[in-house]
Design an enzyme around this catalytic site. Structure first.
Site, PDB file in Angstrom:
ATOM      1  N   ARG A  21       0.818  -1.219   0.000  1.00 35.44           N
ATOM      2  CA  ARG A  21       0.000   0.000   0.000  1.00 35.44           C
ATOM      3  C   ARG A  21       0.848   1.264   0.000  1.00 35.44           C
ATOM      4  O   ARG A  21       0.426   2.304   0.507  1.00 35.44           O
ATOM      5  CB  ARG A  21      -0.976   0.026   1.191  1.00 35.44           C
ATOM      6  N   ARG A  25      -3.238   6.296   0.215  1.00 37.04           N
ATOM      7  CA  ARG A  25      -3.775   7.436   0.953  1.00 37.04           C
ATOM      8  C   ARG A  25      -2.751   8.181   1.801  1.00 37.04           C
ATOM      9  O   ARG A  25      -3.025   9.296   2.243  1.00 37.04           O
ATOM     10  CB  ARG A  25      -4.935   6.954   1.830  1.00 37.04           C
ATOM     11  N   ARG A  34      -7.025  11.645  -6.640  1.00 35.84           N
ATOM     12  CA  ARG A  34      -8.209  10.803  -6.488  1.00 35.84           C
ATOM     13  C   ARG A  34      -9.462  11.600  -6.125  1.00 35.84           C
ATOM     14  O   ARG A  34     -10.528  11.003  -5.922  1.00 35.84           O
ATOM     15  CB  ARG A  34      -7.952   9.753  -5.400  1.00 35.84           C
ATOM     16  N   ASP A  70      -6.613  -3.472  -6.983  1.00 36.86           N
ATOM     17  CA  ASP A  70      -7.269  -4.041  -5.815  1.00 36.86           C
ATOM     18  C   ASP A  70      -7.539  -5.506  -6.098  1.00 36.86           C
ATOM     19  O   ASP A  70      -7.717  -5.897  -7.277  1.00 36.86           O
ATOM     20  CB  ASP A  70      -8.592  -3.319  -5.522  1.00 36.86           C
ATOM     21  N   TYR A 146     -14.643 -12.848   0.432  1.00 31.54           N
ATOM     22  CA  TYR A 146     -15.379 -11.642   0.068  1.00 31.54           C
ATOM     23  C   TYR A 146     -16.686 -11.990  -0.639  1.00 31.54           C
ATOM     24  O   TYR A 146     -17.741 -11.409  -0.352  1.00 31.54           O
ATOM     25  CB  TYR A 146     -14.529 -10.746  -0.835  1.00 31.54           C
TER      26      TYR A 146
END
Length: 341
Positions: A21, A25, A34, A70, A146
């Site tokens: 990652r 962010r 973004r 992702d 998921y």
């Protein structure tokens, strides 16, 4: 490429480091680009994927770029109705619970991930020759969790209920997801990535016996299909200290270790047959430079002891992903420390 050298038992020009990652962010330039762009929308925009993937390489001088994507991207590309909800994660519109649901699961055609492969082509033109490009995919178990739960879960009760109570349905689903994972990884390798990482993020929720019976055969098939391409394969999960040996046996060149298990102990557990990757606790990056220096010094020393005992190599990384509120300068400082130690 230092990462490829460490992954294949050679001596790297410098100690390789990259962070899961790292493109995300924690970077102000990422947050800026973004604005008003959804996660999935961003993942299917080749130029945007290229730019976001490059951002941490430019800022931090990491030895690898990991493709901005992702693990649910191939599911979306195949036609599964899902979204990535801010603050929640992937949410599946119609969770898979029955044989009919499994039979209706669409297959992934390579052209459906054309934006991903186009982004790889752009990145190969921009990346410095010493920086490796890592592609990745979610492992069948994590994708299944998921799809069955409908989103993130703490208990995985529906997943385990089907796994334990209806093994035939379980293995049919896992076989379909292995096909999808193989197709996604092959598309990335054909496009030119230097290495791939298989994320079995939630495998740590399983006992070793359950992992061996219900997960390992399918992850083994994924790894076997990828092996023929000759690119290093990295295998990673969270909370997997007790199943590291089993995860290594499915076939990998590098085993990722989270922060709970010392690297030299992890190397001993897996028999020193593969390189190790890890394993700074992501929260250490929030605790100040002296803490980071101390933790990285310990981790580097553990890696060196492992190599001295016969482990092929050590790639420095976190034990999971960069936390969103991590200061970008803290990541840059950590990379500088690794290269200087």
């Amino acid at each position: 490429m230092p990462l490829i050298a460490a992954a294949t038992g050679k001596t790297p020009a410098r100690r390789p480091v990259w962070f899961m990652r790292q493109a995300g962010r924690s970077l102000p330039e990422y947050r800026a680009i973004r604005v008003d762009r959804g996660m999935l929308e961003s993942c299917f925009d080749a130029e945007l994927v290229c730019e976001i993937t490059m951002q941490p390489v430019r800022r931090h001088d990491t030895d690898a770029a990991i493709l901005f994507s992702d693990i649910v991207v191939p599911l979306k590309a195949a036609g599964v109705d899902l979204d990535i909800v801010p603050g929640t994660g992937p949410v599946i519109a119609s969770p898979i619970r029955t044989a009919a649901d499994v039979a209706a699961l669409p297959r992934l055609e390579p052209e459906a991930v054309g934006a991903v492969t186009a982004a790889i082509g752009l990145l190969l033109k921009e990346l410095p020759p010493t920086v490796s490009l890592i592609g990745f995919a979610g492992a069948p178990f994590t994708l299944a969790s998921y799809l069955i739960e409908g989103g993130p879960s703490r208990t995985y009760e529906n997943t385990k209920r089907i796994m334990l109570g209806d093994p035939d349905l379980w293995h049919t689903l896992m076989g379909r997801l292995a096909d999808l994972t193989i197709a996604f990884l092959q598309a990335q390798i054909d496009a030119g990535v230097d290495a791939v990482q298989l994320f079995d993020s939630w495998a740590g929720t399983l006992s070793e016996a359950a992992y061996e019976a219900f997960v390992a055969p399918h992850s083994s098939r994924v790894m076997a299909e990828i092996e023929k391409y000759g690119v290093p394969r990295i295998h990673f999960g969270v909370g997997t200290g007790e199943i590291l040996n089993a995860m290594t046996r499915v076939g990998t060149d590098v085993i990722g270790v989270d922060w709970r298990t010392p690297l030299d102990l992890a190397a001993q557990r897996v028999g020193r047959d593969v390189a190790i990757q890890g394993n700074l606790d992501p929260t250490a990056l929030l605790a100040g430079r002296e803490v980071v220096r101390g933790e990285l010094s310990r981790i580097v020393a553990e890696g060196e002891r492992a190599i001295a005992a016969g482990t092929p190599g050590h790639i420095v990384n976190l034990g999971h992903g960069v936390l969103p509120n991590t200061e970008a300068d803290a990541v840059t400082h950590a990379v500088e420390l690794v290269h200087s130690l």
